[in-house]
Design a protein around this motif. Sequence first.
Motif, PDB file in Angstrom:
ATOM      1  N   LYS A  46      40.394  67.510  54.439  1.00  0.00           N
ATOM      2  CA  LYS A  46      38.941  67.560  54.233  1.00  0.00           C
ATOM      3  C   LYS A  46      38.615  68.284  52.934  1.00  0.00           C
ATOM      4  O   LYS A  46      37.774  67.835  52.151  1.00  0.00           O
ATOM      5  N   GLN A  47      39.282  69.399  52.689  1.00  0.00           N
ATOM      6  CA  GLN A  47      39.082  70.166  51.456  1.00  0.00           C
ATOM      7  C   GLN A  47      39.489  69.329  50.240  1.00  0.00           C
ATOM      8  O   GLN A  47      38.767  69.275  49.245  1.00  0.00           O
ATOM      9  N   GLN A  52      38.019  66.066  45.483  1.00  0.00           N
ATOM     10  CA  GLN A  52      38.150  64.813  44.747  1.00  0.00           C
ATOM     11  C   GLN A  52      36.780  64.223  44.427  1.00  0.00           C
ATOM     12  O   GLN A  52      36.619  63.529  43.440  1.00  0.00           O
ATOM     13  N   GLN A  53      35.801  64.493  45.268  1.00  0.00           N
ATOM     14  CA  GLN A  53      34.441  63.995  45.065  1.00  0.00           C
ATOM     15  C   GLN A  53      33.613  64.942  44.208  1.00  0.00           C
ATOM     16  O   GLN A  53      32.429  64.719  44.002  1.00  0.00           O
TER      17      GLN A  53
END
Length: 98
Positions: A46-47, A52-53
């Motif tokens: 999740k991290q 990445q976004q």
Amino acid sequence: MTKQRQHYETAFKLEVARMIVDQGLSVAQVVKDMNIGRTAINRWIKQYRAEQQGKSGIGKPLTAELQRIRQLEQENRQLRSDNDLLKKASAFFARELK
């Protein structure tokens, strides 16, 4: 007897997340092969995806760039706080001299 909590290096977390997200390995296989808790791996994924976004995500950043940004933000907050304190102190002493 309680189970001791494992601590993993940031580089290791990043590598595990990359193996799953970028290389397509399954979470179940990594859990089994590396003997790491599923919850921890899911947090790392999740991290990693958040980073990445371009988002900060939760917890300690995995990538070096985001770690440096967080460090600089903390330093910036500290310097602003120190500067405010010095402004207040100089105003106080300026009043005392009058």
